[in-house]
Design a protein around this motif. Structure first.
Motif, PDB file in Angstrom:
ATOM      1  N   ALA A 112       0.839  -1.206   0.000  1.00  0.00           N
ATOM      2  CA  ALA A 112       0.000   0.000   0.000  1.00  0.00           C
ATOM      3  C   ALA A 112       0.869   1.249   0.000  1.00  0.00           C
ATOM      4  CB  ALA A 112      -0.937  -0.006   1.205  1.00  0.00           C
ATOM      5  N   LEU A 113       1.914   1.265   0.822  1.00  0.00           N
ATOM      6  CA  LEU A 113       2.839   2.405   0.833  1.00  0.00           C
ATOM      7  C   LEU A 113       3.517   2.582  -0.516  1.00  0.00           C
ATOM      8  CD1 LEU A 113       4.654   2.313   4.289  1.00  0.00           C
ATOM      9  CD2 LEU A 113       3.366   4.218   3.305  1.00  0.00           C
ATOM     10  N   ALA A 114       3.974   1.489  -1.098  1.00  0.00           N
ATOM     11  CA  ALA A 114       4.643   1.576  -2.402  1.00  0.00           C
ATOM     12  C   ALA A 114       3.706   2.169  -3.448  1.00  0.00           C
ATOM     13  CB  ALA A 114       5.136   0.201  -2.841  1.00  0.00           C
ATOM     14  N   PHE A 115       2.435   1.826  -3.372  1.00  0.00           N
ATOM     15  CA  PHE A 115       1.469   2.320  -4.340  1.00  0.00           C
ATOM     16  C   PHE A 115       1.087   3.773  -4.075  1.00  0.00           C
ATOM     17  CE2 PHE A 115      -2.899   2.917  -5.853  1.00  0.00           C
ATOM     18  CZ  PHE A 115      -2.763   2.540  -7.171  1.00  0.00           C
ATOM     19  N   TYR A 116       0.592   4.069  -2.898  1.00  0.00           N
ATOM     20  CA  TYR A 116       0.069   5.406  -2.608  1.00  0.00           C
ATOM     21  C   TYR A 116       1.180   6.441  -2.419  1.00  0.00           C
ATOM     22  CZ  TYR A 116      -4.612   3.525  -2.364  1.00  0.00           C
ATOM     23  OH  TYR A 116      -5.812   2.933  -2.708  1.00  0.00           O
ATOM     24  N   ARG A 117       2.293   6.064  -1.808  1.00  0.00           N
ATOM     25  CA  ARG A 117       3.390   7.002  -1.592  1.00  0.00           C
ATOM     26  C   ARG A 117       4.299   7.074  -2.808  1.00  0.00           C
ATOM     27  NH1 ARG A 117       7.276   4.713   2.512  1.00  0.00           N
ATOM     28  NH2 ARG A 117       7.730   3.485   0.664  1.00  0.00           N
ATOM     29  N   ASP A 118       4.794   5.905  -3.241  1.00  0.00           N
ATOM     30  CA  ASP A 118       5.834   5.899  -4.270  1.00  0.00           C
ATOM     31  C   ASP A 118       5.307   6.116  -5.680  1.00  0.00           C
ATOM     32  OD1 ASP A 118       7.457   5.376  -2.091  1.00  0.00           O
ATOM     33  OD2 ASP A 118       7.575   3.232  -2.495  1.00  0.00           O
ATOM     34  N   ILE A 119       4.157   5.542  -6.016  1.00  0.00           N
ATOM     35  CA  ILE A 119       3.627   5.687  -7.378  1.00  0.00           C
ATOM     36  C   ILE A 119       2.749   6.934  -7.498  1.00  0.00           C
ATOM     37  CG2 ILE A 119       2.255   4.650  -9.213  1.00  0.00           C
ATOM     38  CD1 ILE A 119       3.077   1.897  -8.109  1.00  0.00           C
ATOM     39  N   LEU A 120       1.767   7.082  -6.579  1.00  0.00           N
ATOM     40  CA  LEU A 120       0.882   8.247  -6.664  1.00  0.00           C
ATOM     41  C   LEU A 120       1.532   9.519  -6.127  1.00  0.00           C
ATOM     42  CD1 LEU A 120      -2.627   6.798  -5.735  1.00  0.00           C
ATOM     43  CD2 LEU A 120      -1.782   7.486  -7.981  1.00  0.00           C
ATOM     44  N   GLY A 121       2.554   9.385  -5.297  1.00  0.00           N
ATOM     45  CA  GLY A 121       3.256  10.554  -4.781  1.00  0.00           C
ATOM     46  C   GLY A 121       2.639  11.184  -3.548  1.00  0.00           C
ATOM     47  N   PHE A 122       1.737  10.462  -2.864  1.00  0.00           N
ATOM     48  CA  PHE A 122       1.143  11.002  -1.645  1.00  0.00           C
ATOM     49  C   PHE A 122       2.182  11.010  -0.532  1.00  0.00           C
ATOM     50  CE2 PHE A 122      -3.536   9.631  -2.578  1.00  0.00           C
ATOM     51  CZ  PHE A 122      -3.613  10.590  -3.562  1.00  0.00           C
ATOM     52  N   GLU A 123       2.037  11.970   0.379  1.00  0.00           N
ATOM     53  CA  GLU A 123       2.937  12.007   1.526  1.00  0.00           C
ATOM     54  C   GLU A 123       2.343  11.176   2.666  1.00  0.00           C
ATOM     55  OE1 GLU A 123       3.258  16.221   2.048  1.00  0.00           O
ATOM     56  OE2 GLU A 123       1.443  16.359   3.239  1.00  0.00           O
ATOM     57  N   VAL A 124       3.215  10.571   3.447  1.00  0.00           N
ATOM     58  CA  VAL A 124       2.780   9.790   4.605  1.00  0.00           C
ATOM     59  C   VAL A 124       2.606  10.753   5.768  1.00  0.00           C
ATOM     60  CG1 VAL A 124       3.389   7.937   6.215  1.00  0.00           C
ATOM     61  CG2 VAL A 124       3.955   7.726   3.793  1.00  0.00           C
ATOM     62  N   ARG A 125       1.428  10.743   6.358  1.00  0.00           N
ATOM     63  CA  ARG A 125       1.121  11.663   7.453  1.00  0.00           C
ATOM     64  C   ARG A 125       1.143  10.965   8.812  1.00  0.00           C
ATOM     65  NH1 ARG A 125      -3.131  14.647   3.943  1.00  0.00           N
ATOM     66  NH2 ARG A 125      -1.672  15.740   2.598  1.00  0.00           N
ATOM     67  N   ASN A 126       0.875   9.662   8.803  1.00  0.00           N
ATOM     68  CA  ASN A 126       0.865   8.908  10.051  1.00  0.00           C
ATOM     69  C   ASN A 126       1.031   7.434   9.707  1.00  0.00           C
ATOM     70  OD1 ASN A 126       0.724   8.591  12.790  1.00  0.00           O
ATOM     71  ND2 ASN A 126      -1.428   9.114  12.993  1.00  0.00           N
ATOM     72  N   ASP A 127       1.700   6.717  10.574  1.00  0.00           N
ATOM     73  CA  ASP A 127       1.917   5.283  10.376  1.00  0.00           C
ATOM     74  C   ASP A 127       1.892   4.647  11.766  1.00  0.00           C
ATOM     75  OD1 ASP A 127       2.760   2.710   9.710  1.00  0.00           O
ATOM     76  OD2 ASP A 127       4.290   3.416   8.309  1.00  0.00           O
ATOM     77  N   VAL A 128       0.779   4.001  12.096  1.00  0.00           N
ATOM     78  CA  VAL A 128       0.562   3.498  13.447  1.00  0.00           C
ATOM     79  C   VAL A 128       0.328   1.997  13.409  1.00  0.00           C
ATOM     80  CG1 VAL A 128      -0.937   3.647  15.476  1.00  0.00           C
ATOM     81  CG2 VAL A 128      -0.475   5.691  14.119  1.00  0.00           C
ATOM     82  N   GLY A 129       1.060   1.291  14.239  1.00  0.00           N
ATOM     83  CA  GLY A 129       0.881  -0.146  14.337  1.00  0.00           C
ATOM     84  C   GLY A 129       0.309  -0.542  15.685  1.00  0.00           C
ATOM     85  N   MET A 179      -1.248  -5.318  13.163  1.00  0.00           N
ATOM     86  CA  MET A 179      -2.010  -4.472  12.242  1.00  0.00           C
ATOM     87  C   MET A 179      -1.340  -3.107  12.103  1.00  0.00           C
ATOM     88  SD  MET A 179      -5.870  -5.416  13.461  1.00  0.00           S
ATOM     89  CE  MET A 179      -5.525  -5.212  15.202  1.00  0.00           C
ATOM     90  N   ARG A 180      -1.698  -2.409  11.001  1.00  0.00           N
ATOM     91  CA  ARG A 180      -1.072  -1.117  10.727  1.00  0.00           C
ATOM     92  C   ARG A 180      -2.058  -0.194  10.028  1.00  0.00           C
ATOM     93  NH1 ARG A 180       4.474  -1.330   7.450  1.00  0.00           N
ATOM     94  NH2 ARG A 180       4.844   0.902   7.284  1.00  0.00           N
ATOM     95  N   TRP A 181      -2.167   1.038  10.529  1.00  0.00           N
ATOM     96  CA  TRP A 181      -2.985   2.086   9.933  1.00  0.00           C
ATOM     97  C   TRP A 181      -2.021   3.145   9.389  1.00  0.00           C
ATOM     98  CZ3 TRP A 181      -4.356  -0.907  13.875  1.00  0.00           C
ATOM     99  CH2 TRP A 181      -5.669  -1.360  13.969  1.00  0.00           C
ATOM    100  N   ILE A 182      -2.152   3.479   8.101  1.00  0.00           N
ATOM    101  CA  ILE A 182      -1.253   4.440   7.454  1.00  0.00           C
ATOM    102  C   ILE A 182      -2.110   5.557   6.868  1.00  0.00           C
ATOM    103  CG2 ILE A 182       0.499   4.760   5.676  1.00  0.00           C
ATOM    104  CD1 ILE A 182       0.790   1.591   5.818  1.00  0.00           C
ATOM    105  N   THR A 183      -1.788   6.784   7.226  1.00  0.00           N
ATOM    106  CA  THR A 183      -2.519   7.927   6.685  1.00  0.00           C
ATOM    107  C   THR A 183      -1.643   8.606   5.641  1.00  0.00           C
ATOM    108  OG1 THR A 183      -3.602   8.220   8.817  1.00  0.00           O
ATOM    109  CG2 THR A 183      -3.728  10.063   7.272  1.00  0.00           C
TER     110      THR A 183
END
Length: 136
Positions: free
Chosen positions: A18-35, A39-43
């Motif tokens: 999910a990170l590779a897709f939304y951050r690396d391909i779409l270019g979104f910035e990661v705002r939060n990453d909570v485990g 389990m893991r919730w990524i904003t």
């Protein structure tokens, strides 16, 4: 009164994919990453738009969900029938080329729709449908 969209929720089945897709391909910035436990919730969200975010969350993480319900949710996600999101860009063809080059699962190449929108569609690594509209 001013109402905005603050968070949209999209399930993931693999946080790194999910990170590779939304951050690396779409270019979104990661705002939060909570485990929590396994389990893991990524904003994530578009740069320059801090008030709008997507929360990538583990599917059916509610403790009240049965294993049968969890399996059903996962089946729906992988078929692309559980949830969808529509994004917008000022360069639909350029974004489509970037996604295609990165190996994204293309559902629909850019096309003019009969209802007046030019768009394309693909699936994220979990199978969620992601449509992208061309901004006017």
């Amino acid at each position: 009164m001013n109402i905005t969209i603050h968070h949209a929720f999209i399930p993931h089945t693999d946080p790194e994919a999910a990170l590779a897709f939304y951050r690396d391909i779409l270019g979104f910035e990661v705002r939060n990453d909570v485990g929590y436990e396994d389990m893991r919730w990524i904003t994530v969200g578009p740069a320059g738009q801090p008030g709008t975010s997507i929360v990538l969350h583990p599917p059916a993480a509610d403790p009240g969900v049965t294993e049968d319900e969890r399996r059903t949710v996962l089946e729906l996600i992988t078929k692309g029938a559980y949830t969808a999101i529509t994004l917008a860009t000022d360069d639909l063809d350029g974004l489509f080329q970037r996604l295609e080059a990165a190996g994204a699962d293309v559902v629909q190449e850019p096309m003019d729709q009969g209802y007046g929108v030019r768009d394309c569609a693909f699936r994220d690594p979990a199978g969620n449908l992601v449509r992208v509209n061309q901004l006017p």
